[in-house]
Design a protein around this motif. Structure first.
Motif, PDB file in Angstrom:
ATOM      1  N   GLU A   1       0.846  -1.187   0.000  1.00 40.18           N
ATOM      2  CA  GLU A   1       0.000   0.000   0.000  1.00 40.18           C
ATOM      3  C   GLU A   1       0.891   1.250   0.000  1.00 40.18           C
ATOM      4  N   LEU A   2       0.566   2.212  -0.852  1.00 43.73           N
ATOM      5  CA  LEU A   2       1.385   3.418  -0.995  1.00 43.73           C
ATOM      6  C   LEU A   2       0.723   4.652  -0.387  1.00 43.73           C
ATOM      7  N   LYS A   3      -0.424   4.481   0.255  1.00 41.30           N
ATOM      8  CA  LYS A   3      -1.193   5.642   0.690  1.00 41.30           C
ATOM      9  C   LYS A   3      -0.662   6.271   1.965  1.00 41.30           C
ATOM     10  N   ASP A   4       0.002   5.494   2.795  1.00 39.56           N
ATOM     11  CA  ASP A   4       0.488   6.012   4.073  1.00 39.56           C
ATOM     12  C   ASP A   4       1.999   5.827   4.181  1.00 39.56           C
ATOM     13  N   GLY A   5       2.660   6.838   4.717  1.00 38.97           N
ATOM     14  CA  GLY A   5       4.093   6.745   4.956  1.00 38.97           C
ATOM     15  C   GLY A   5       4.923   6.925   3.706  1.00 38.97           C
ATOM     16  N   THR A   6       6.231   6.749   3.872  1.00 36.86           N
ATOM     17  CA  THR A   6       7.198   6.900   2.779  1.00 36.86           C
ATOM     18  C   THR A   6       7.366   5.572   2.049  1.00 36.86           C
ATOM     19  N   THR A   7       7.460   5.651   0.731  1.00 39.26           N
ATOM     20  CA  THR A   7       7.767   4.465  -0.075  1.00 39.26           C
ATOM     21  C   THR A   7       8.956   4.794  -0.969  1.00 39.26           C
ATOM     22  N   VAL A   8       9.931   3.879  -1.003  1.00 35.68           N
ATOM     23  CA  VAL A   8      11.133   4.066  -1.828  1.00 35.68           C
ATOM     24  C   VAL A   8      11.195   2.945  -2.867  1.00 35.68           C
ATOM     25  N   LEU A   9      11.296   3.329  -4.120  1.00 32.48           N
ATOM     26  CA  LEU A   9      11.479   2.398  -5.234  1.00 32.48           C
ATOM     27  C   LEU A   9      12.896   2.597  -5.767  1.00 32.48           C
ATOM     28  N   GLN A  10      13.664   1.530  -5.852  1.00 27.11           N
ATOM     29  CA  GLN A  10      15.081   1.670  -6.250  1.00 27.11           C
ATOM     30  C   GLN A  10      15.539   0.427  -7.010  1.00 27.11           C
TER      31      GLN A  10
ATOM     32  N   LEU B   1       8.644   8.479  -2.557  1.00 23.00           N
ATOM     33  CA  LEU B   1       7.287   9.000  -2.470  1.00 23.00           C
ATOM     34  C   LEU B   1       6.992   9.323  -1.006  1.00 23.00           C
ATOM     35  N   LYS B   2       6.739  10.593  -0.708  1.00 24.48           N
ATOM     36  CA  LYS B   2       6.542  11.037   0.669  1.00 24.48           C
ATOM     37  C   LYS B   2       5.044  11.233   0.959  1.00 24.48           C
ATOM     38  N   PRO B   3       4.646  11.114   2.226  1.00 26.08           N
ATOM     39  CA  PRO B   3       3.224  11.289   2.580  1.00 26.08           C
ATOM     40  C   PRO B   3       2.707  12.713   2.390  1.00 26.08           C
ATOM     41  N   ASN B   4       3.611  13.674   2.243  1.00 22.64           N
ATOM     42  CA  ASN B   4       3.190  15.074   2.020  1.00 22.64           C
ATOM     43  C   ASN B   4       3.040  15.399   0.530  1.00 22.64           C
ATOM     44  N   ASN B   5       2.899  14.363  -0.319  1.00 19.86           N
ATOM     45  CA  ASN B   5       2.711  14.488  -1.777  1.00 19.86           C
ATOM     46  C   ASN B   5       4.003  14.823  -2.522  1.00 19.86           C
ATOM     47  N   GLU B   6       5.118  14.757  -1.839  1.00 21.34           N
ATOM     48  CA  GLU B   6       6.405  15.071  -2.475  1.00 21.34           C
ATOM     49  C   GLU B   6       6.978  13.837  -3.166  1.00 21.34           C
ATOM     50  N   LEU B   7       7.566  14.082  -4.330  1.00 24.02           N
ATOM     51  CA  LEU B   7       8.282  13.044  -5.068  1.00 24.02           C
ATOM     52  C   LEU B   7       9.700  13.521  -5.317  1.00 24.02           C
ATOM     53  N   ARG B   8      10.662  12.674  -5.005  1.00 21.10           N
ATOM     54  CA  ARG B   8      12.072  12.996  -5.278  1.00 21.10           C
ATOM     55  C   ARG B   8      12.666  11.903  -6.152  1.00 21.10           C
ATOM     56  N   ILE B   9      13.364  12.297  -7.203  1.00 19.05           N
ATOM     57  CA  ILE B   9      14.033  11.356  -8.101  1.00 19.05           C
ATOM     58  C   ILE B   9      15.542  11.512  -7.911  1.00 19.05           C
ATOM     59  N   LEU B  10      16.203  10.412  -7.583  1.00 20.76           N
ATOM     60  CA  LEU B  10      17.661  10.398  -7.410  1.00 20.76           C
ATOM     61  C   LEU B  10      18.289   9.534  -8.490  1.00 20.76           C
ATOM     62  N   VAL B  11      19.448   9.958  -8.978  1.00 19.17           N
ATOM     63  CA  VAL B  11      20.273   9.135  -9.857  1.00 19.17           C
ATOM     64  C   VAL B  11      21.650   9.052  -9.209  1.00 19.17           C
ATOM     65  N   ASP B  12      22.062   7.823  -8.888  1.00 18.20           N
ATOM     66  CA  ASP B  12      23.318   7.591  -8.171  1.00 18.20           C
ATOM     67  C   ASP B  12      23.344   8.320  -6.831  1.00 18.20           C
ATOM     68  N   GLY B  13      22.182   8.366  -6.172  1.00 21.08           N
ATOM     69  CA  GLY B  13      22.081   8.965  -4.849  1.00 21.08           C
ATOM     70  C   GLY B  13      21.995  10.475  -4.848  1.00 21.08           C
ATOM     71  N   LYS B  14      22.053  11.103  -6.024  1.00 21.97           N
ATOM     72  CA  LYS B  14      21.985  12.567  -6.097  1.00 21.97           C
ATOM     73  C   LYS B  14      20.607  12.991  -6.600  1.00 21.97           C
ATOM     74  N   GLU B  15      20.014  13.966  -5.919  1.00 24.63           N
ATOM     75  CA  GLU B  15      18.682  14.415  -6.298  1.00 24.63           C
ATOM     76  C   GLU B  15      18.717  15.133  -7.644  1.00 24.63           C
ATOM     77  N   LYS B  16      17.884  14.661  -8.577  1.00 30.74           N
ATOM     78  CA  LYS B  16      17.798  15.249  -9.914  1.00 30.74           C
ATOM     79  C   LYS B  16      16.488  15.985 -10.146  1.00 30.74           C
TER      80      LYS B  16
END
Length: 535
Positions: free
Chosen positions: A94-103, A193-208
């Motif tokens: 379930e992706l609705k609650d909490g942080t989810t990380v896809l890597q 994917l953050k619970p505050n609707n934020e999405l961050r994309i990292l490539v090699d650990g660096k935020e892009k």
């Protein structure tokens, strides 16, 4: 050589360390509370991953080592194929609650000119799909990863979201995705994917990229549709005038306006350049061309001598009949058009009236569909694509730990090797430049007039050195010895002066006479050199 030896030694140590670390990491993270799913591919995928039996997906998957490592991954083994494989999770995420990380990691070992290297996070099978028939129509919740072909060069992030009003699933694409790294190293891609609707994309650990799921500036189309939309039933009135400018109806063409005057005319002031060869054709018959022995006039037709550019024209401003050049006609005006004036009946650009959007809804956060499986469904023109260390977690720290322990050591080894190869390639290119300059100089030396009797032998030596660069030094030494010997002979060699009737006559030996004849023959019959090899 010593530096390369040290590099290979360091790489070997890193390889061994990497294998040991990877085994421990696989066990640790597979059982971690924050790790929902983790696939290291240390063991064969057969039996745990399901290869699609769909007839359109003929690409063969392999359990293979990453080039230069003892670490295994899931390999795309053939070019120009469709591939589909899926791994069902023990229970939906379930992706609705909490942080989810896809890597996950991808290494494009043979580059990527046209194809995908992304993952699909699939909805439960009650949505209408089966693992054995997995294909591009299988419903997913998120698609994430590299894709490159033609103008497309991006790390996709696509959310497939259900409209609560219509029940339709709509693809929402991240507007400004990062580009795919262009090298052949292992890279790790992370979506947080953050619970505050934020999405961050990292490539090699660096935020892009950082985005908000609910922002129309970040996703196309926006998750929340517009409140008002153009009325699809509204029609533009027939008398609606959208022309802002119109031709002046009162304007008339001037009497002196000649629409038939040509754009260009002959330049009557031009004169034939000095040295122009009017009696010389631009092309002449090739004097060296010979009719082929096997030419049959009856079957092949009458043989015609091929033409070449007239060498006499090379130093002249031109050959053949001289013609006056053209110049722009000062009286040219073209077709007359009435000047434009403001349209007194202009009504503006017509737009349909807006009405309330029947599909509009309000939402505070995305209604993510659960993830029940991880699939790879791609079409690619390249082989050698290697997937590894696929992770779903609910903690950013877990994802970072796996990056640091599995991806980072591999990337360091590959990066060091790449730098060494680039350095070696730069040195090689520099050596080729020096070698080319040396051979150019040797060819010029061989053409010196006083070396006429030895020109053939010298050219053979130079050409042999070009074919076998390792003997270049010995060839240079040989040529220097030959030239030195000839110079000594010219200065002190065996010509004997004989006094005859008050004049000095040079006595020439039979051997000297022969060499003189050879020199003249060589000079009069130039030898064809082999084609230069500049690469």
């Amino acid at each position: 050589m010593e530096e390369s030896k040290h590099i290979r030694m360091r790489c070997s140590l890193l390889f061994a360390s990497l294998l040991i670390i990877d085994c421990f990491v696989s066990e640790i993270y597979a059982s971690s509370d924050s790790t929902i799913f983790y696939e290291s591919f240390n063991e064969s995928f057969v039996g745990s991953w399901i290869v699609s039996e769909n007839e359109h997906y003929s690409g063969v998957w392999q359990h293979s080592k990453s080039e230069g490592h003892d670490d295994h991954g899931l390999l795309v083994s053939e070019k120009a194929r469709k591939y589909a494989i899926v791994k069902e999770l023990d229970k939906p995420v379930e992706l609705k609650d909490g942080t989810t990380v896809l890597q996950f990691e991808v290494r494009l070992q043979n580059g990527l000119e046209c194809g995908g290297a992304y993952l699909k996070y699939l909805r439960p099978q009650n949505a209408g799909w089966t693992a054995k028939r997995f294909d591009n129509e299988s419903p997913y919740s998120i698609m994430f990863g590299p894709d490159k072909c033609g103008a497309t060069n991006k790390v996709h992030f696509i959310l497939k979201h259900k409209n609560p009003k219509t029940g339709e699933y709509v693809e929402h694409h991240l507007k400004s995705p990062p580009s795919v790294p262009s090298d052949r190293l292992t890279h790790v891609y992370t979506a947080i994917l953050k619970p505050n609707n934020e999405l961050r994309i990292l490539v090699d650990g660096k935020e892009k990229n950082k985005a908000n799921f609910m922002s129309s500036d970040d996703f196309e189309p926006s998750l929340i549709p517009a409140k008002m939309i153009p009325d699809p039933d509204d029609e533009k009135p027939e008398n609606w005038d959208e022309r802002s400018k119109i031709p002046d109806p009162d304007a008339t063409k001037p009497d002196d306006w000649d629409e038939n005057a040509p754009m260009e005319i002959l330049d009557e002031e031009a004169t034939m350049p000095e040295g122009w060869l009017e009696n010389e054709p631009e092309e002449i018959d090739d004097p060296e061309a010979l009719k082929p022995e096997d030419w049959d006039d009856e079957e092949d037709g009458e043989w015609e001598v091929p033409k070449i550019e007239n060498p006499k024209c090379e130093s002249a401003p031109g050959c053949g009949e001289w013609r006056r050049p053209m110049k722009r006609n000062p009286d040219y005006k073209g077709k007359w058009h009435a000047p434009l004036i403001d349209n007194p009946n202009y009504m503006g650009i017509w737009k349909p009236r807006e009405i309330p959007n029947p599909n509009y809804f309000e939402l505070d956060k995305p209604d993510f569909e659960p993830i029940a499986a991880v699939g790879i469904e791609i079409w690619t023109m390249q082989d050698g694509i290697l997937f590894d260390n696929i992770l779903i977690a609910n903690d950013e720290k877990s994802a970072k730990s796996i990056r640091d322990s599995t991806w980072k050591p591999k990337f360091s080894v590959e990066e060091e090797k790449q730098k060494a190869e680039e350095k070696a390639a730069a040195s090689f290119e520099g050596l080729k430049g020096i070698q080319k300059a040396v051979f150019d100089g040797l060819y010029k030396i061989a053409e010196l007039p006083f070396l006429g009797a030895h020109r053939t032998k010298l050219l053979e030596l130079v050409e042999k050195a070009e074919e076998q660069p390792k003997i270049t030094v010995s060839v240079v030494v040989s040529i220097v010895v030959i030239i030195f010997s000839i110079l000594l002979r010219m200065l002190f060699g065996g010509n004997k002066a004989v006094q005859t009737k008050g004049k000095v006559k040079v006595a020439v030996t039979e051997k000297d006479e022969g060499e003189s004849r050879m020199s003249k023959e060589d000079a009069n019959a130039p030898r064809k050199r082999n084609a230069r090899r500049d690469n």
